[in-house]
Scaffold this motif. Structure first.
Motif, PDB file in Angstrom:
ATOM      1  N   ARG A  40       0.824  -1.209   0.000  1.00  0.00           N
ATOM      2  CA  ARG A  40       0.000   0.000   0.000  1.00  0.00           C
ATOM      3  C   ARG A  40       0.865   1.267   0.000  1.00  0.00           C
ATOM      4  O   ARG A  40       0.647   2.178  -0.791  1.00  0.00           O
ATOM      5  CB  ARG A  40      -0.916  -0.001   1.219  1.00  0.00           C
ATOM      6  CG  ARG A  40      -1.985  -1.105   1.173  1.00  0.00           C
ATOM      7  CD  ARG A  40      -2.891  -1.014   2.385  1.00  0.00           C
ATOM      8  NE  ARG A  40      -3.925  -2.049   2.357  1.00  0.00           N
ATOM      9  CZ  ARG A  40      -4.846  -2.220   3.306  1.00  0.00           C
ATOM     10  NH1 ARG A  40      -4.851  -1.414   4.356  1.00  0.00           N
ATOM     11  NH2 ARG A  40      -5.740  -3.179   3.209  1.00  0.00           N
ATOM     12  N   SER A  41       1.813   1.332   0.880  1.00  0.00           N
ATOM     13  CA  SER A  41       2.663   2.522   0.976  1.00  0.00           C
ATOM     14  C   SER A  41       3.896   2.456   0.090  1.00  0.00           C
ATOM     15  O   SER A  41       4.645   3.425  -0.001  1.00  0.00           O
ATOM     16  CB  SER A  41       3.107   2.727   2.429  1.00  0.00           C
ATOM     17  OG  SER A  41       3.839   1.600   2.882  1.00  0.00           O
ATOM     18  N   LYS A  42       4.106   1.314  -0.563  1.00  0.00           N
ATOM     19  CA  LYS A  42       5.268   1.109  -1.435  1.00  0.00           C
ATOM     20  C   LYS A  42       6.566   1.424  -0.702  1.00  0.00           C
ATOM     21  O   LYS A  42       7.440   2.138  -1.186  1.00  0.00           O
ATOM     22  CB  LYS A  42       5.148   1.962  -2.697  1.00  0.00           C
ATOM     23  CG  LYS A  42       3.995   1.561  -3.609  1.00  0.00           C
ATOM     24  CD  LYS A  42       3.967   2.413  -4.862  1.00  0.00           C
ATOM     25  CE  LYS A  42       2.800   2.011  -5.761  1.00  0.00           C
ATOM     26  NZ  LYS A  42       2.750   2.821  -7.004  1.00  0.00           N
ATOM     27  N   SER A  43       6.687   0.911   0.505  1.00  0.00           N
ATOM     28  CA  SER A  43       7.883   1.088   1.311  1.00  0.00           C
ATOM     29  C   SER A  43       8.368  -0.274   1.801  1.00  0.00           C
ATOM     30  O   SER A  43       7.684  -1.289   1.648  1.00  0.00           O
ATOM     31  CB  SER A  43       7.586   1.998   2.507  1.00  0.00           C
ATOM     32  OG  SER A  43       6.609   1.409   3.347  1.00  0.00           O
ATOM     33  N   TYR A  44       9.549  -0.288   2.375  1.00  0.00           N
ATOM     34  CA  TYR A  44      10.052  -1.538   2.938  1.00  0.00           C
ATOM     35  C   TYR A  44      10.683  -1.260   4.291  1.00  0.00           C
ATOM     36  O   TYR A  44      11.119  -0.142   4.588  1.00  0.00           O
ATOM     37  CB  TYR A  44      11.052  -2.213   1.998  1.00  0.00           C
ATOM     38  CG  TYR A  44      12.356  -1.495   1.808  1.00  0.00           C
ATOM     39  CD1 TYR A  44      13.437  -1.702   2.662  1.00  0.00           C
ATOM     40  CD2 TYR A  44      12.527  -0.609   0.742  1.00  0.00           C
ATOM     41  CE1 TYR A  44      14.631  -1.049   2.487  1.00  0.00           C
ATOM     42  CE2 TYR A  44      13.733   0.044   0.562  1.00  0.00           C
ATOM     43  CZ  TYR A  44      14.776  -0.176   1.427  1.00  0.00           C
ATOM     44  OH  TYR A  44      15.972   0.481   1.245  1.00  0.00           O
ATOM     45  N   TYR A  45      10.740  -2.294   5.114  1.00  0.00           N
ATOM     46  CA  TYR A  45      11.215  -2.173   6.483  1.00  0.00           C
ATOM     47  C   TYR A  45      12.163  -3.320   6.780  1.00  0.00           C
ATOM     48  O   TYR A  45      11.903  -4.478   6.438  1.00  0.00           O
ATOM     49  CB  TYR A  45      10.033  -2.202   7.456  1.00  0.00           C
ATOM     50  CG  TYR A  45      10.439  -2.280   8.916  1.00  0.00           C
ATOM     51  CD1 TYR A  45      10.842  -1.154   9.610  1.00  0.00           C
ATOM     52  CD2 TYR A  45      10.404  -3.504   9.591  1.00  0.00           C
ATOM     53  CE1 TYR A  45      11.209  -1.224  10.943  1.00  0.00           C
ATOM     54  CE2 TYR A  45      10.761  -3.582  10.929  1.00  0.00           C
ATOM     55  CZ  TYR A  45      11.169  -2.439  11.599  1.00  0.00           C
ATOM     56  OH  TYR A  45      11.528  -2.513  12.921  1.00  0.00           O
ATOM     57  N   ILE A  46      13.270  -2.986   7.428  1.00  0.00           N
ATOM     58  CA  ILE A  46      14.239  -3.978   7.883  1.00  0.00           C
ATOM     59  C   ILE A  46      14.449  -3.751   9.370  1.00  0.00           C
ATOM     60  O   ILE A  46      14.895  -2.676   9.788  1.00  0.00           O
ATOM     61  CB  ILE A  46      15.594  -3.829   7.143  1.00  0.00           C
ATOM     62  CG1 ILE A  46      15.402  -3.967   5.634  1.00  0.00           C
ATOM     63  CG2 ILE A  46      16.591  -4.859   7.648  1.00  0.00           C
ATOM     64  CD1 ILE A  46      16.653  -3.651   4.844  1.00  0.00           C
TER      65      ILE A  46
END
Length: 278
Positions: A40-46
């Protein structure tokens, strides 16, 4: 044997939760995960997770190029963290904020860089400068003091790029209340009451640094004297004037005619002009 059977029946109890629910619980993200994309937000998280929620240490990059690297709590920025952005022109990473966060907002002490090149360090509250802080503007101005809702509010010091300085009270970003403005260029200072950045009532004096000013005023301001001292000096000047006027009146004294007007009593030696008559 009876007790053993009852003990075994406890572990063989039927589980009422559905198979799908158990799969969901088992698939929840916990611990460290390398890369998780959000469609949805076109982001990624590590970073770290707890019960499928971002919690702990992690890094997130969204589609606009904003990067947050720091602590998380309940899926929000919480604790110490760094906010940066990837430039679309040269693809360089530029820092915008380093400091404390509370529930996704800047709150506490932090360092903030602005788009125009200005720099602020101090207290924040709900993403606004609030408390004590100081800022260096890109045009050379400087302010240090109290803030409220992103505006100067309270006691502070404001220094212009040319060196002129104001020390005093501020209200909603403007000079309001008692304060002193130092004219560094002309070597003067004005102290008094201000309203909406305007000087309403006060005094203007030559400062101690007037002779060292770059363009000092050619005509110094006279010192303020007490009213009683001024009155005494006036009385002395008046008496001196009267003493000087006495011989002046004598020279203008006219000789009276030889014919004395009756019914007028004139004492002898009142005026040297009357000696020839009486």
């Amino acid at each position: 044997m009876k007790y053993l059977t009852n003990f075994m029946m406890v572990f063989l109890k039927h589980i009422k939760t559905s198979y799908t629910r158990r799969k969901i619980e088992n698939s929840k993200r916990n611990g460290l995960r390398h890369t998780i994309f959000s469609p949805r937000s076109k982001s990624y998280y590590i970073g770290e997770w707890k019960n499928d929620i971002k919690e702990g240490r992690g890094r997130e990059v969204n589609r606009d190029g904003w990067i947050y690297d720091g602590s998380w709590l309940n899926n929000k920025k919480h604790g110490c963290g760094i906010l940066s952005k990837i430039s679309k022109e040269d693809h360089k990473i530029r820092r915008y904020y380093i400091g404390e966060w509370v529930a996704g907002a800047k709150q506490g002490f932090g360092y903030n860089w602005f788009e125009d090149g200005s720099y602020y360090e101090g207290d924040f509250c709900r993403n606004k400068r609030h408390g004590y802080g100081r800022i260096w503007y890109c045009n050379g101005d400087y302010y240090e003091g109290a803030w409220k809702n992103d505006l100067y509010h309270g006691l502070g010091i404001f220094i212009k790029d040319n060196g002129n300085k104001y020390e005093g009270q501020f209200v909603k970003g403007k000079k309001e209340g008692y304060g002193t403005f130092y004219h560094i260029i002309t070597g003067q200072k004005q102290h008094g009451f201000w309203t909406s950045d305007l000087f309403i009532n006060g005094t203007m004096l030559d400062a101690d640094f007037r002779q060292c000013a770059s363009r000092p005023t050619p005509y110094p301001i006279p010192e303020i004297k007490l009213i009683s001292h001024i009155k005494n000096s006036q009385d002395i000047s008046e008496t001196n004037d009267q003493k000087e006027e006495l011989p002046y009146t004598e020279k203008l004294c006219r000789r009276i005619p030889k014919h004395i007007i009756p019914n007028i009593c004139v004492s002898k030696n009142t005026c040297f002009c009357l000696n020839s008559v009486l």
